[in-house]
Design a protein around this motif. Sequence first.
Motif, short mmCIF file in Angstrom:
data_model
loop_
_atom_site.label_atom_id
_atom_site.label_comp_id
_atom_site.label_asym_id
_atom_site.label_seq_id
_atom_site.Cartn_x
_atom_site.Cartn_y
_atom_site.Cartn_z
N ASP A 1 -34.32 78.80 24.02
CA ASP A 1 -34.24 77.51 24.71
C ASP A 1 -33.14 76.69 24.04
OD1 ASP A 1 -34.52 75.00 25.78
OD2 ASP A 1 -36.71 74.96 25.59
N LEU A 2 -32.04 76.48 24.76
CA LEU A 2 -30.91 75.76 24.21
C LEU A 2 -31.16 74.26 24.09
CD1 LEU A 2 -27.95 77.68 25.84
CD2 LEU A 2 -28.86 77.88 23.53
N MET A 3 -32.20 73.75 24.71
CA MET A 3 -32.57 72.35 24.51
C MET A 3 -33.11 72.14 23.10
SD MET A 3 -31.80 70.92 27.37
CE MET A 3 -32.69 69.41 27.60
N ARG A 4 -33.75 73.15 22.55
CA ARG A 4 -34.30 73.08 21.20
C ARG A 4 -33.33 73.61 20.15
NH1 ARG A 4 -40.51 75.10 22.02
NH2 ARG A 4 -41.12 73.39 23.38
N ASN A 5 -32.51 74.59 20.52
CA ASN A 5 -31.58 75.22 19.57
C ASN A 5 -30.18 75.31 20.17
OD1 ASN A 5 -33.67 76.01 17.60
ND2 ASN A 5 -34.36 77.36 19.24
N PRO A 6 -29.49 74.19 20.37
CA PRO A 6 -28.18 74.24 21.02
C PRO A 6 -27.12 75.01 20.23
CG PRO A 6 -28.64 72.03 20.19
CD PRO A 6 -29.89 72.83 20.01
N GLU A 7 -27.29 75.09 18.92
CA GLU A 7 -26.31 75.82 18.09
C GLU A 7 -26.30 77.32 18.38
OE1 GLU A 7 -30.20 75.92 16.05
OE2 GLU A 7 -29.07 74.31 16.96
N ARG A 8 -27.38 77.84 18.97
CA ARG A 8 -27.45 79.28 19.27
C ARG A 8 -26.47 79.69 20.37
NH1 ARG A 8 -32.23 82.11 17.82
NH2 ARG A 8 -30.96 83.86 18.47
N ALA A 9 -26.04 78.75 21.18
CA ALA A 9 -25.12 79.07 22.28
C ALA A 9 -23.77 79.56 21.77
CB ALA A 9 -24.92 77.85 23.16
N LYS A 10 -23.36 79.09 20.63
CA LYS A 10 -22.05 79.46 20.09
C LYS A 10 -21.97 80.93 19.71
CE LYS A 10 -18.55 78.00 16.82
NZ LYS A 10 -18.19 77.07 15.76
N ALA A 11 -23.03 81.46 19.13
CA ALA A 11 -23.03 82.85 18.66
C ALA A 11 -22.72 83.85 19.77
CB ALA A 11 -24.38 83.18 18.01
#
Length: 118
Positions: free
Chosen positions: A69-79
Amino acid sequence: MVKKKITSPRKSRSQKSPGVKNVEPQTEASWMMRLYVAGQSARSQAAIANLRKICDTHMPGRCTIEVIDLMRNPERAKADQIVAIPTLIRRLPIPVRRIIGDLSATDKVLLSLELNPI
């Protein structure tokens, strides 16, 4: 981040549907899928439900789904270089595949994942 393993009873893959090209099916290896979503939106929920249905039908007992869930973990989108959501990434088997959308076009999703329709 929620990790879920989808398991179902095994079905025989020896029967081919009429009209399907003679393509070698994927081996019985484990599949790893990562689905990026945004909160509890309708598209996110549809993507999760559609992916579960595809895994239950075409890869019973062989599919691990990680929902991010990118609302909770937006930094994961970069990987994984996520630019649109929902996005599905097939990590295993190699090669890596990406599908953007709610996965409602089952035939197109199966083609992208290199799976034979049942």
